[in-house]
Structure formats: C-alpha cells, structure tokens
Design an enzyme around this catalytic site. Structure first.
Site, PDB file in Angstrom:
ATOM      1  N   SER A   1       0.825  -1.205   0.000  1.00  0.00           N
ATOM      2  CA  SER A   1       0.000   0.000   0.000  1.00  0.00           C
ATOM      3  C   SER A   1       0.863   1.261   0.000  1.00  0.00           C
ATOM      4  O   SER A   1       1.578   1.525  -0.957  1.00  0.00           O
ATOM      5  CB  SER A   1      -0.975  -0.036   1.176  1.00  0.00           C
ATOM      6  OG  SER A   1      -2.125   0.730   0.901  1.00  0.00           O
TER       7      SER A   1
ATOM      8  N   LYS B   1     -23.138  16.340  10.007  1.00  0.00           N
ATOM      9  CA  LYS B   1     -22.039  16.814  10.842  1.00  0.00           C
ATOM     10  C   LYS B   1     -21.382  15.690  11.627  1.00  0.00           C
ATOM     11  O   LYS B   1     -20.171  15.701  11.858  1.00  0.00           O
ATOM     12  CB  LYS B   1     -22.550  17.898  11.804  1.00  0.00           C
ATOM     13  CG  LYS B   1     -21.474  18.505  12.695  1.00  0.00           C
ATOM     14  CD  LYS B   1     -20.397  19.181  11.874  1.00  0.00           C
ATOM     15  CE  LYS B   1     -19.331  19.796  12.757  1.00  0.00           C
ATOM     16  NZ  LYS B   1     -18.207  20.346  11.979  1.00  0.00           N
TER      17      LYS B   1
END
Length: 327
Positions: free
Chosen positions: A135, A187
């Site tokens: 990765s 939010k």
C-alpha cells in the site's frame, strides 16, 4: 485515578523490582537531539550511494509511547533527504523499504519529497523492498527508477482503507447513550456512537474512490502496466515478489547488494563508490543491515508497550495501508 497516582504506582513497582533483585535498563527517550552524521559502510571512492531505511508505519504524527515521544516517521526520513539534497557527491540513493503503508496524507507527502529530490538532483533512485512493502509502502516506491524485491517480499494491497471504530452496540449492552446536537445533518457522519446510514456509506465510498484514483494515477504515471495487470492489482490483493514481477509491479528479484549495484550502474559509478548511511551514533562493524540511526540515552525503553503503543496511535481516518501487517 490521577496521573500523579499512576506515576507513583509505576515508581513503586520499579522500586519493588529492584528490591527483589530484578534489574532493568531504563530509558525515557531516544537521542534524536544530535545531528545526523555520515557513516561509510563500504567503499572508498569520492562518489557516494546513500542508503535510507524506510521502516515502519508512514505517518506525520509524532510517535507517542509510554512516558516518551520521538519525532514523526516523516520528519526522520525527510531530514535525511534534505541533507542528501545538499551533497553533490551523492550520486544515487537506495531506499530500503519495509512498511505496511500509512496514512494517505503522509504517504503522499513522502512520495512528493522523493519525487522533488529526484527531479532537483537528477540522480537515480532505487528501491529495495524488504519483508513487506504494501500500500503506502508501494506508493512511496513509485518515483524509483528501478525496484528490487527480495524473493520473500510481500507487496501490493494497492488502495485505500477507511478505518473507524464503532462502539454503539457495546453502549446498548451497558445502557449508555450519547446525545448529539449538530448544525447539519451530516455533521456527525462516521460517529462511533451510532450506526452508519446508507447515505453516509455512499459519501464515504466516494471519498475512498477519489483517494484510490490518486493511487492509481501515480502507478500509471510511473509503471507501464498492462490493462489486465492494472485491473488485477486494483483488487488490493497482496503478492509475492515473483507474482509482482510477473505483473510488472517490480523490476527485479534480488538482495540489497543487487539494489546498490543497480544504483551504481544507473549513476555510472565504479564498484568502489562509497556506500553511506546517516546515523546519530557510530556502531562497531556497521553494515547496510543496520537501520538504527539513534540510540536510547540510557538503554531500552521504560515500559515500551510495543505493538500496543502503535495500535493506540491508529486514529480513525483514511490509510494507504495493509491492516494485517500493521504492528
């Protein structure tokens, strides 16, 4: 329990160990206060090949362990790159990479620093993959002119993982609730205190896809892979060195000495070119397999929790990382 009480208990435990005849070597920090100095590993020529170990989880956060802190992974690597940038006698760089990856941002920043150095100095960059280069560990390999992997290397895991803890089911079991007031409906998306909605999953996936596209674009820019090979590695599987060579992810299977020889060849250096590393301390009988740049001031760490300390620093967020290989 207050921090003062905790510290007093630790001191009491240490005194008890000493009184019962147990000995231990104490250390509160590592000696990163001294400047780096150049250590010659082999060769005696005027031109140099610099070997830089890139080992561990790639992050720009300072590392916090029990009763100590040390500079971030990114800071330690970039300090070596900046020193190399100002040394005209360094004609090639070999990166010894042993990393499961790291955060998306830190991996991209290190990639950028390597790319800038290579373009500014115009010197060859060779990667030698060690145990794991997955990765983000592969991401930062991409600026290299040549990638060597040991025959036992594991690489791949190309892509993004979004890690976020969830404790809502535990809270239900013990009868605890969290009340949230918010300015917009999204939010608190990703909150650990409730389940993720289908709409939020789509929003997160769009973010993940964008970060994955960035990774893919870097691979396409640096590696000339076939469409079939690209499709295969974007499954995010991990591969052996032999499999990675067949896919075109790496250029050679070999050892660290092979990577150094390739760097000398690309830089048109003779065999006696000096191989150097940066250290803050000198070691007897030093060689390229020693990745330690600093030493503890008084010995081994006091109550170093090892893998547990690394896991405790793994916050919610986006990672170019292979989770199975994170310490």
């Amino acid at each position: 329990m207050t921090q003062i009480k905790i510290k007093l208990l630790i001191v009491a435990a240490l005194v008890s160990l000493v009184m019962t005849g147990c000995s231990m070597n104490l250390s509160l920090t590592e000696d990163y206060t001294k400047p780096l100095k150049e250590i010659t590993i082999q060769g005696s020529g005027s031109n140099k090949v610099l070997v830089i170990p890139i080992k561990g989880f790639i992050s720009d956060a300072e590392q916090e362990e029990m009763m100590r802190k040390k500079p971030s992974f990114l800071m330690r690597i970039v300090s070596q790159l900046k020193r190399a940038e100002n040394d005209a006698s360094i004609r090639a760089i070999v990166l010894k990479i042993s990393s499961p990856g790291g955060t998306v941002t830190a991996s991209d920043m290190l990639y950028n620093e390597l790319n800038k150095l290579k373009m500014k100095r115009g010197i060859p960059l060779v990667v030698c993959m060690m145990d794991v280069a997955t990765s983000g560990g592969y991401y930062v390999s991409l600026p290299a002119d040549h990638i060597v992997a040991h025959q036992t290397t594991i690489t791949g895991s190309i892509g993004v993982v979004f890690i976020r803890p969830k404790i809502s089911r535990l809270m239900d079991k013990i009868g605890i609730d969290v009340e949230t007031s918010k300015s917009g409906k999204d939010k608190d998306m990703g909150s650990p205190f409730r389940s993720t909605t289908d709409e939020e999953l789509k929003l997160f996936q769009a973010i993940i896809d964008e970060m994955s596209d960035l990774f893919e674009s870097k691979i396409r820019a640096h590696r000339k892979l076939t469409d079939d090979a690209m499709k295969e590695i974007l499954t995010a599987k991990v591969y052996t060195a032999k499999q990675a060579l067949q896919l075109g992810m790496i250029d050679q299977i070999g050892y660290t000495d092979d990577a150094i020889d390739k760097a000398k060849e690309l830089a048109d250096l003779d065999s006696d070119a000096r191989v150097i590393m940066y250290r803050r301390v000198e070691f007897a009988d030093d060689n390229i397999y020693n990745d330690i740049t600093a030493r503890s001031l008084t010995g081994t760490p006091l109550l170093d929790l090892g893998p547990l300390s690394r896991l405790s620093n793994l916050n919610a967020g986006l990672y170019y990382a292979w989770p199975a290989a994170i310490e």
